[in-house]
Write a protein that holds these residues in place. Sequence first.
Motif, short mmCIF file in Angstrom:
data_model
loop_
_atom_site.label_atom_id
_atom_site.label_comp_id
_atom_site.label_asym_id
_atom_site.label_seq_id
_atom_site.Cartn_x
_atom_site.Cartn_y
_atom_site.Cartn_z
N ARG A 86 10.55 6.58 -13.12
CA ARG A 86 9.65 6.82 -14.26
C ARG A 86 10.28 6.21 -15.50
NH1 ARG A 86 9.24 10.46 -18.53
NH2 ARG A 86 7.11 11.10 -19.08
N ILE A 87 9.49 5.44 -16.25
CA ILE A 87 9.97 4.82 -17.49
C ILE A 87 9.08 5.30 -18.62
CG2 ILE A 87 10.48 2.68 -18.69
CD1 ILE A 87 9.91 2.34 -15.05
N GLU A 94 14.14 7.38 -15.22
CA GLU A 94 14.49 8.57 -14.43
C GLU A 94 13.96 8.38 -13.01
OE1 GLU A 94 13.24 13.33 -14.25
OE2 GLU A 94 12.24 11.95 -15.63
N ARG A 95 14.82 8.63 -12.02
CA ARG A 95 14.35 8.59 -10.63
C ARG A 95 13.53 9.84 -10.34
NH1 ARG A 95 16.50 6.27 -5.87
NH2 ARG A 95 18.49 5.86 -6.87
N VAL A 96 12.35 9.65 -9.75
CA VAL A 96 11.51 10.80 -9.42
C VAL A 96 11.41 11.05 -7.92
CG1 VAL A 96 10.16 10.63 -11.54
CG2 VAL A 96 9.38 9.45 -9.49
N SER A 97 11.76 10.05 -7.11
CA SER A 97 11.75 10.27 -5.66
C SER A 97 12.59 9.21 -4.97
CB SER A 97 10.33 10.21 -5.10
OG SER A 97 10.33 10.41 -3.70
N ALA A 98 13.25 9.64 -3.90
CA ALA A 98 13.95 8.72 -3.00
C ALA A 98 13.52 9.00 -1.56
CB ALA A 98 15.46 8.87 -3.14
N LEU A 111 2.23 1.99 -5.43
CA LEU A 111 2.01 3.35 -5.94
C LEU A 111 0.54 3.53 -6.29
CD1 LEU A 111 4.77 2.03 -7.33
CD2 LEU A 111 4.96 4.28 -8.32
N ALA A 112 0.06 4.77 -6.17
CA ALA A 112 -1.30 5.11 -6.59
C ALA A 112 -1.34 6.58 -6.95
CB ALA A 112 -2.31 4.80 -5.49
N PHE A 113 -1.91 6.89 -8.10
CA PHE A 113 -2.08 8.28 -8.51
C PHE A 113 -3.42 8.80 -8.02
CE2 PHE A 113 1.34 7.32 -11.44
CZ PHE A 113 2.04 8.52 -11.49
N LEU A 114 -3.40 10.00 -7.46
CA LEU A 114 -4.62 10.68 -7.04
C LEU A 114 -5.27 11.36 -8.25
CD1 LEU A 114 -3.42 12.36 -3.72
CD2 LEU A 114 -4.55 10.14 -4.03
N PRO A 115 -6.56 11.69 -8.14
CA PRO A 115 -7.22 12.41 -9.24
C PRO A 115 -6.50 13.71 -9.62
CG PRO A 115 -8.85 11.58 -7.70
CD PRO A 115 -7.50 11.33 -7.08
N SER A 116 -5.79 14.30 -8.65
CA SER A 116 -5.06 15.54 -8.90
C SER A 116 -3.80 15.32 -9.72
CB SER A 116 -4.68 16.18 -7.57
OG SER A 116 -3.75 15.34 -6.86
N GLY A 117 -3.40 14.08 -9.90
CA GLY A 117 -2.15 13.77 -10.58
C GLY A 117 -0.99 13.55 -9.63
N GLU A 118 -1.19 13.82 -8.35
CA GLU A 118 -0.14 13.58 -7.36
C GLU A 118 0.05 12.07 -7.19
OE1 GLU A 118 1.14 16.08 -3.50
OE2 GLU A 118 -0.87 15.25 -3.40
N LEU A 119 1.28 11.66 -6.95
CA LEU A 119 1.62 10.25 -6.80
C LEU A 119 1.85 9.91 -5.34
CD1 LEU A 119 2.51 7.45 -7.87
CD2 LEU A 119 4.80 8.41 -8.18
N LEU A 120 1.10 8.94 -4.83
CA LEU A 120 1.35 8.40 -3.50
C LEU A 120 2.16 7.12 -3.62
CD1 LEU A 120 -2.15 8.61 -1.73
CD2 LEU A 120 -0.32 10.32 -1.74
N PRO A 139 3.44 17.35 -8.55
CA PRO A 139 3.74 17.59 -9.97
C PRO A 139 5.07 18.31 -10.18
CG PRO A 139 1.45 18.10 -9.50
CD PRO A 139 2.11 17.87 -8.18
N ASP A 140 5.51 19.06 -9.15
CA ASP A 140 6.78 19.77 -9.26
C ASP A 140 7.98 18.91 -8.89
OD1 ASP A 140 6.40 19.52 -6.54
OD2 ASP A 140 6.63 21.66 -6.07
N GLY A 141 7.71 17.63 -8.55
CA GLY A 141 8.79 16.70 -8.20
C GLY A 141 9.14 16.66 -6.73
#
Length: 274
Positions: A86-87, A94-98, A111-120, A139-141
């Motif tokens: 994340r920039i 900041e790294r958000v996932s590995a 990457l693609a964000f869902l309507p819910s805000g979740e990141l695929l 959203p909780d990481g």
Amino acid sequence: MKLGEPLIPAAAVEPVWFGLVDHVEDLAFDEHGMVWCGGEEGQVYRGRLDGEPEIVARTPGRTYGFALGPDGACYCADVADPGIFRIDSEGEVERVSAGTADRPALLPNDLAFLPSGELLFSDSGNWGGNDGCIYAVGPDGSTRVVDTTCAAYPNGLCVSPDGSAIAVVESTLPGVSVLSLGVDGSLSGRRVLVELPGTVPDGLLYDDEGRLLISFWSPDAVLRVEADGRLTTVVHDPLRVVLNQPTNIAFLPGTNRLVAANIGDRYLSIFEYA
């Protein structure tokens, strides 16, 4: 496969930022019309197409997919130190996932964000290994694996206009598959939408009429899937003068202009979409 006559001639494509960016694989626009994209050594560029880009941040190494989040930050995949970063607007990284503890990310791609805000994000795995997958970052990481059926080097991701499905490039299929998207964010029911023999598809984008656009590592082209399943060649540059491995595309906000990232060279390309 043989390409048809392109709707847009190569002569109508304009290179921009020539020599100012480093083999860009993907790009995304923020709400202010600024382009975000990345380079081979972790450069994160930001700028307007009628100006020059600046390097606003660096990730560990080779950047791939880019997307703007609902929080206004830019997110990108990095394959040198595999993960999603994340920039923010100040350039803080900041790294958000590995990936997950059981399945660490190997080659995070798009990457693609869902309507819910979740990141695929897709993880392509090994070329020819059929070992790719798709992760979701909540959203909780927290990160979880949400699909292993699109395994043939999953690459570009795109949410359908009605939010009911995810289109997925499988580069070594080669072709595009579709997954149903549940209200809980689950992915299921893989079906092959189109096969593209003899090509290496990479990126995806829906147009205003809900037609799927496919950008390619090879050939140097953008194709469109029509409602009846036919393929239309939108643009093709066999000489690689104004399109050079155009791996991903995005619309310039508020216009009908498409912008392509060219991983094969040091410029972006822009043209009016037909």
